[in-house]
Design an enzyme around this catalytic site. Sequence first.
Site, PDB file in Angstrom:
ATOM      1  N   CYS A 101       0.799  -1.415   0.176  1.00 40.26           N
ATOM      2  CA  CYS A 101      -0.396  -0.344   0.240  1.00 40.26           C
ATOM      3  C   CYS A 101       0.977   0.958   0.052  1.00 40.26           C
ATOM      4  CB  CYS A 101      -1.343   0.413   1.313  1.00 40.26           C
ATOM      5  SG  CYS A 101      -2.134   1.808   1.225  1.00 40.26           S
ATOM      6  N   CYS A 206      -6.578  -3.273   6.480  1.00 40.06           N
ATOM      7  CA  CYS A 206      -7.814  -2.667   6.841  1.00 40.06           C
ATOM      8  C   CYS A 206      -8.870  -2.956   6.093  1.00 40.06           C
ATOM      9  CB  CYS A 206      -6.981  -1.084   6.357  1.00 40.06           C
ATOM     10  SG  CYS A 206      -6.641  -0.779   4.306  1.00 40.06           S
TER      11      CYS A 206
END
Length: 373
Positions: A101, A206
């Site tokens: 990410c 997440c």
Amino acid sequence: MRVLAALSGGVDSAVAAARACDAGHDVVGVHMALTRNRAATRSGSRGCCSIEDAADARWAAEILGIPFYVWDLSEEFEDRVVADFLSEYRAGRTPNPCVRCNERVKFDALLERGLAMGFDAVATGHYARLSGGAAAGRPGDLSELALSRAADRAKDQSYVLAVSGRTGLSRALFPLGDAPSKAAVRAEAQARGLPVADKPDSYDICFVADGDTRGFLQRSLGVQQGALVSPDGEALGSHEGYFGFTVGQRRGLGLTRPAPDGRPRYVIETRPATNEVVVGPEELLTRRAVDADGLVLLASPEPLDDDREGWADVSVQVRAHGRAVPADVVVDAQAGTLRAELHEGLRALAAGQSAVVYGGADGERVLAQATVR
């Protein structure tokens, strides 16, 4: 400089943006909407992509008096992070989605858009220290660029940032790199009147809202019945998919009987080709060398013996919050590979993990990063 401040909705990014403003930069706040589930709320999301997070980011921007935008990067996140996560597990590796990410969304995608809009640099709430490049007021300049551990070792995130590479880091600002502690950052947010001063940290992956990674993998990749086997091939039990196991795992193996010597068994290896999970005694988990590819150099290698290049007496870290192990490291820049000869055994090394090399005069500087094979 014109600075694009990534506002996640948490306290770290809010204080980082505030510090960027204090430094005299022309700051614009942006919240990256990464989830495709627009109904995600904090009660059902343990990560950093809830609706409340976007609202908290907007509120922080209002208090700081900076323009604020929400950018939909959910497609990039799905393609570059979630799909990669599933692909790596399908291949029998153990990826770190936070590393991906940071590399592919929080820097690549954000910086790509930011530069196209005329911004000089991006500022984030990561805990790491940068010198040179944008940190020295010279965005894009690689000549003196260096990434080092944060002043607060407990919060240091240089491990996940190393993969971003010199070009991306030369356009980055990490205003919290010198923060003494998270408590100090919260106190600063309180003093600034930022509403997120006491907001809990996000945790876990997440995009796995309930924290059940194995369940997420089975829902995404399907149930695949396979065998748990000993190192010599003896069948010991069954499982529902090799991708649900990680090297070093002890609990949740579903073994039908204990080892003959009564000692616990651990996952030693996963074999995608045969859908087997190899379990065995703990001593089989120890490795004395690390081989990795996809090399990212953040410092120039030094000459070693036999015409090789690398670094002697440095350290290698293979987990975000793991201990760095002393090592001698050889790199092949042309082949893009790294080999670390460890001075002591390293437990539960898994393919797909990020290996980060630290060295320099204080042992805090990031020298290189590569992915464990």
